[in-house]
Motif scaffolding. Structure first.
Motif, PDB file in Angstrom:
ATOM      1  N   ALA A 193       0.817  -1.219   0.000  1.00 46.57           N
ATOM      2  CA  ALA A 193       0.000   0.000   0.000  1.00 46.57           C
ATOM      3  C   ALA A 193       0.846   1.262   0.000  1.00 46.57           C
ATOM      4  CB  ALA A 193      -0.926  -0.004   1.213  1.00 46.57           C
ATOM      5  N   LYS A 194       2.168   1.131   0.159  1.00 50.84           N
ATOM      6  CA  LYS A 194       3.055   2.299   0.189  1.00 50.84           C
ATOM      7  C   LYS A 194       4.201   2.124  -0.790  1.00 50.84           C
ATOM      8  CE  LYS A 194       2.037   3.151   5.087  1.00 50.84           C
ATOM      9  NZ  LYS A 194       2.606   3.251   6.461  1.00 50.84           N
ATOM     10  N   PRO A 195       3.885   2.117  -2.090  1.00 47.26           N
ATOM     11  CA  PRO A 195       4.940   1.928  -3.087  1.00 47.26           C
ATOM     12  C   PRO A 195       5.797   3.180  -3.241  1.00 47.26           C
ATOM     13  CG  PRO A 195       2.875   2.388  -4.180  1.00 47.26           C
ATOM     14  CD  PRO A 195       2.565   2.269  -2.709  1.00 47.26           C
ATOM     15  N   PRO A 196       6.986   3.048  -3.838  1.00 52.87           N
ATOM     16  CA  PRO A 196       7.795   4.234  -4.148  1.00 52.87           C
ATOM     17  C   PRO A 196       7.022   5.176  -5.063  1.00 52.87           C
ATOM     18  CG  PRO A 196       9.074   2.225  -4.413  1.00 52.87           C
ATOM     19  CD  PRO A 196       7.644   1.798  -4.216  1.00 52.87           C
ATOM     20  N   SER A 217       7.573   6.365  -7.859  1.00 57.62           N
ATOM     21  CA  SER A 217       7.598   6.089  -9.297  1.00 57.62           C
ATOM     22  C   SER A 217       6.773   4.871  -9.690  1.00 57.62           C
ATOM     23  CB  SER A 217       9.044   5.877  -9.749  1.00 57.62           C
ATOM     24  OG  SER A 217       9.649   4.813  -9.017  1.00 57.62           O
ATOM     25  N   ILE A 218       6.151   4.199  -8.729  1.00 56.69           N
ATOM     26  CA  ILE A 218       5.427   2.953  -8.999  1.00 56.69           C
ATOM     27  C   ILE A 218       3.995   3.069  -8.513  1.00 56.69           C
ATOM     28  CG2 ILE A 218       5.310   0.481  -8.466  1.00 56.69           C
ATOM     29  CD1 ILE A 218       8.320   0.457  -8.227  1.00 56.69           C
ATOM     30  N   ALA A 219       3.056   2.599  -9.341  1.00 59.14           N
ATOM     31  CA  ALA A 219       1.641   2.645  -8.971  1.00 59.14           C
ATOM     32  C   ALA A 219       0.975   1.322  -9.356  1.00 59.14           C
ATOM     33  CB  ALA A 219       0.947   3.805  -9.679  1.00 59.14           C
ATOM     34  N   PRO A 220      -0.050   0.918  -8.614  1.00 54.51           N
ATOM     35  CA  PRO A 220      -0.777  -0.292  -8.980  1.00 54.51           C
ATOM     36  C   PRO A 220      -1.554  -0.086 -10.288  1.00 54.51           C
ATOM     37  CG  PRO A 220      -1.844   0.840  -7.151  1.00 54.51           C
ATOM     38  CD  PRO A 220      -0.544   1.553  -7.402  1.00 54.51           C
ATOM     39  N   PRO A 221      -1.955  -1.171 -10.955  1.00 53.96           N
ATOM     40  CA  PRO A 221      -1.860  -2.571 -10.535  1.00 53.96           C
ATOM     41  C   PRO A 221      -0.430  -3.098 -10.680  1.00 53.96           C
ATOM     42  CG  PRO A 221      -2.819  -2.458 -12.718  1.00 53.96           C
ATOM     43  CD  PRO A 221      -2.692  -1.034 -12.245  1.00 53.96           C
ATOM     44  N   PHE A 222      -0.065  -4.012  -9.791  1.00 52.03           N
ATOM     45  CA  PHE A 222       1.282  -4.543  -9.775  1.00 52.03           C
ATOM     46  C   PHE A 222       1.357  -5.868 -10.527  1.00 52.03           C
ATOM     47  CE2 PHE A 222       0.940  -2.453  -5.455  1.00 52.03           C
ATOM     48  CZ  PHE A 222       1.612  -1.295  -5.839  1.00 52.03           C
ATOM     49  N   THR A 223       2.483  -6.098 -11.174  1.00 55.20           N
ATOM     50  CA  THR A 223       2.816  -7.398 -11.738  1.00 55.20           C
ATOM     51  C   THR A 223       4.070  -7.888 -11.040  1.00 55.20           C
ATOM     52  OG1 THR A 223       1.860  -6.915 -13.914  1.00 55.20           O
ATOM     53  CG2 THR A 223       3.517  -8.659 -13.826  1.00 55.20           C
ATOM     54  N   LEU A 224       4.069  -9.146 -10.616  1.00 52.96           N
ATOM     55  CA  LEU A 224       5.245  -9.713  -9.971  1.00 52.96           C
ATOM     56  C   LEU A 224       6.210 -10.264 -11.009  1.00 52.96           C
ATOM     57  CD1 LEU A 224       3.648 -11.780  -7.042  1.00 52.96           C
ATOM     58  CD2 LEU A 224       4.433  -9.407  -7.012  1.00 52.96           C
ATOM     59  N   HIS A 225       7.470 -10.295 -10.656  1.00 56.12           N
ATOM     60  CA  HIS A 225       8.488 -10.955 -11.465  1.00 56.12           C
ATOM     61  C   HIS A 225       9.216 -11.932 -10.566  1.00 56.12           C
ATOM     62  CE1 HIS A 225      12.479 -11.556 -13.305  1.00 56.12           C
ATOM     63  NE2 HIS A 225      11.835 -11.404 -14.452  1.00 56.12           N
ATOM     64  N   THR A 226       9.479 -13.133 -11.065  1.00 52.58           N
ATOM     65  CA  THR A 226      10.193 -14.105 -10.244  1.00 52.58           C
ATOM     66  C   THR A 226      11.101 -14.980 -11.096  1.00 52.58           C
ATOM     67  OG1 THR A 226       9.973 -15.792  -8.518  1.00 52.58           O
ATOM     68  CG2 THR A 226       8.412 -15.902 -10.338  1.00 52.58           C
ATOM     69  N   ARG A 227      12.201 -15.372 -10.495  1.00 46.18           N
ATOM     70  CA  ARG A 227      13.105 -16.364 -11.090  1.00 46.18           C
ATOM     71  C   ARG A 227      13.156 -17.622 -10.230  1.00 46.18           C
ATOM     72  NH1 ARG A 227      15.809 -11.416 -11.677  1.00 46.18           N
ATOM     73  NH2 ARG A 227      16.254 -10.827 -13.850  1.00 46.18           N
ATOM     74  N   SER A 228      12.329 -17.696  -9.208  1.00 44.52           N
ATOM     75  CA  SER A 228      12.356 -18.818  -8.280  1.00 44.52           C
ATOM     76  C   SER A 228      12.046 -20.130  -9.017  1.00 44.52           C
ATOM     77  CB  SER A 228      11.343 -18.600  -7.162  1.00 44.52           C
ATOM     78  OG  SER A 228      11.671 -17.447  -6.416  1.00 44.52           O
ATOM     79  N   PRO A 229      12.941 -21.113  -8.926  1.00 47.67           N
ATOM     80  CA  PRO A 229      12.779 -22.346  -9.707  1.00 47.67           C
ATOM     81  C   PRO A 229      11.451 -23.058  -9.493  1.00 47.67           C
ATOM     82  CG  PRO A 229      15.002 -22.224  -8.816  1.00 47.67           C
ATOM     83  CD  PRO A 229      14.231 -21.090  -8.203  1.00 47.67           C
ATOM     84  N   LEU A 230      10.985 -23.156  -8.251  1.00 42.94           N
ATOM     85  CA  LEU A 230       9.725 -23.862  -8.017  1.00 42.94           C
ATOM     86  C   LEU A 230       8.527 -23.116  -8.600  1.00 42.94           C
ATOM     87  CD1 LEU A 230      10.033 -25.417  -4.442  1.00 42.94           C
ATOM     88  CD2 LEU A 230       9.587 -26.632  -6.584  1.00 42.94           C
ATOM     89  N   LEU A 231       8.575 -21.782  -8.586  1.00 39.46           N
ATOM     90  CA  LEU A 231       7.481 -21.024  -9.183  1.00 39.46           C
ATOM     91  C   LEU A 231       7.522 -21.124 -10.701  1.00 39.46           C
ATOM     92  CD1 LEU A 231       7.343 -17.872  -6.882  1.00 39.46           C
ATOM     93  CD2 LEU A 231       6.035 -20.007  -6.738  1.00 39.46           C
ATOM     94  N   ARG A 232       8.706 -21.235 -11.264  1.00 42.65           N
ATOM     95  CA  ARG A 232       8.819 -21.490 -12.706  1.00 42.65           C
ATOM     96  C   ARG A 232       8.220 -22.856 -13.046  1.00 42.65           C
ATOM     97  NH1 ARG A 232      12.356 -18.878 -16.030  1.00 42.65           N
ATOM     98  NH2 ARG A 232      13.044 -20.853 -16.952  1.00 42.65           N
ATOM     99  N   GLU A 233       8.430 -23.821 -12.159  1.00 41.62           N
ATOM    100  CA  GLU A 233       7.849 -25.150 -12.389  1.00 41.62           C
ATOM    101  C   GLU A 233       6.336 -25.113 -12.288  1.00 41.62           C
ATOM    102  OE1 GLU A 233       8.294 -29.788 -10.885  1.00 41.62           O
ATOM    103  OE2 GLU A 233       9.470 -28.220  -9.902  1.00 41.62           O
ATOM    104  N   VAL A 234       5.815 -24.327 -11.341  1.00 39.76           N
ATOM    105  CA  VAL A 234       4.362 -24.152 -11.245  1.00 39.76           C
ATOM    106  C   VAL A 234       3.821 -23.602 -12.566  1.00 39.76           C
ATOM    107  CG1 VAL A 234       2.537 -22.774 -10.164  1.00 39.76           C
ATOM    108  CG2 VAL A 234       4.273 -23.886  -8.737  1.00 39.76           C
ATOM    109  N   ALA A 235       4.484 -22.592 -13.105  1.00 44.64           N
ATOM    110  CA  ALA A 235       4.041 -21.983 -14.358  1.00 44.64           C
ATOM    111  C   ALA A 235       4.109 -22.976 -15.512  1.00 44.64           C
ATOM    112  CB  ALA A 235       4.897 -20.751 -14.661  1.00 44.64           C
ATOM    113  N   GLU A 236       5.159 -23.779 -15.531  1.00 43.96           N
ATOM    114  CA  GLU A 236       5.328 -24.748 -16.606  1.00 43.96           C
ATOM    115  C   GLU A 236       4.211 -25.792 -16.574  1.00 43.96           C
ATOM    116  OE1 GLU A 236       9.239 -26.592 -18.723  1.00 43.96           O
ATOM    117  OE2 GLU A 236       9.121 -26.772 -16.543  1.00 43.96           O
TER     118      GLU A 236
END
Length: 199
Positions: free
Chosen positions: A108-111, A113-132
């Motif tokens: 609720a308190k972004p910098p 320069s940033i406003a919602p809606p937010f999109t997440l970015h991840t490189r986490s291997p297990l989350l990549r597997e979830v996506a796959e």
């Protein structure tokens, strides 16, 4: 369950889901122009952390990261290092909710320069597997996973768990994968985030 209410903790099975159907294109029906990623999500064995992106462009406001002692291993251990039972799934949902809901105050308190809606970015291997598993082509950028896709995948997991002896062969039968899916599902729901971009 009803979005935005206490009933979201329910993990009741969906009736009639086919067992061995091809992986559906879960992102179908979602808008194709999500905002650029603004938050980096790092899911580690014993920690979940959020970082505003890109760090070099942060001008003012809340620039500190958010972290909580909850990771895929934490949740996998909580369900006994095996695929969850109906009871352990309900308990795990409650544990994850309690851990990730405070992040809403951070979001609720972004910098400036940033406003919602937010999109997440991840490189986490297990989350990549979830996506796959959800059918996302990780080799074709931008590789994006929608909240609805995650919800659909969780519904299949829940359906399997509530049918003793049944196995959905499209789902990895590993506690850590189920834990990562559960964490992502609860995070997207409670944070009001529609998209995750996989790096």
């Amino acid at each position: 369950w009803v979005m935005g209410s206490k009933t979201c903790r329910s993990a009741e099975p969906l009736a009639g889901l086919p067992r061995d159907e091809p992986r559906p294109v879960y992102n179908r029906g979602m808008r194709n122009d999500p905002p650029p990623p603004s938050i980096e999500l790092r899911l580690e064995p014993d920690q979940l952390a959020l970082y505003w992106m890109p760090t070099a462009a942060l001008a003012a406001g809340n620039t500190e990261p958010y972290s909580v002692a909850l990771g895929w291993q934490t949740v996998a251990q909580a369900v006994g290092l095996r695929m969850p039972t109906p009871l352990s799934l309900e308990n795990a949902i409650a544990t994850v909710e309690d851990a990730i809901m405070p992040a809403s105050r951070w979001l609720a308190k972004p910098p400036a320069s940033i406003a919602p809606p937010f999109t997440l970015h991840t490189r986490s291997p297990l989350l990549r597997e979830v996506a796959e598993v959800a059918g996302v082509a990780l080799s074709t950028p931008p590789a994006r996973l929608s909240r609805q896709a995650v919800e659909n995948l969780f519904n299949r997991l829940s359906d399997q768990i509530h049918r003793p002896g049944a196995t959905d062969t499209a789902l990895p039968q590993r506690a850590e994968w189920a834990a990562a899916l559960l964490i992502l599902r609860e995070a997207l729901h409670h944070w009001g985030v529609e998209w995750v971009e996989l790096g």
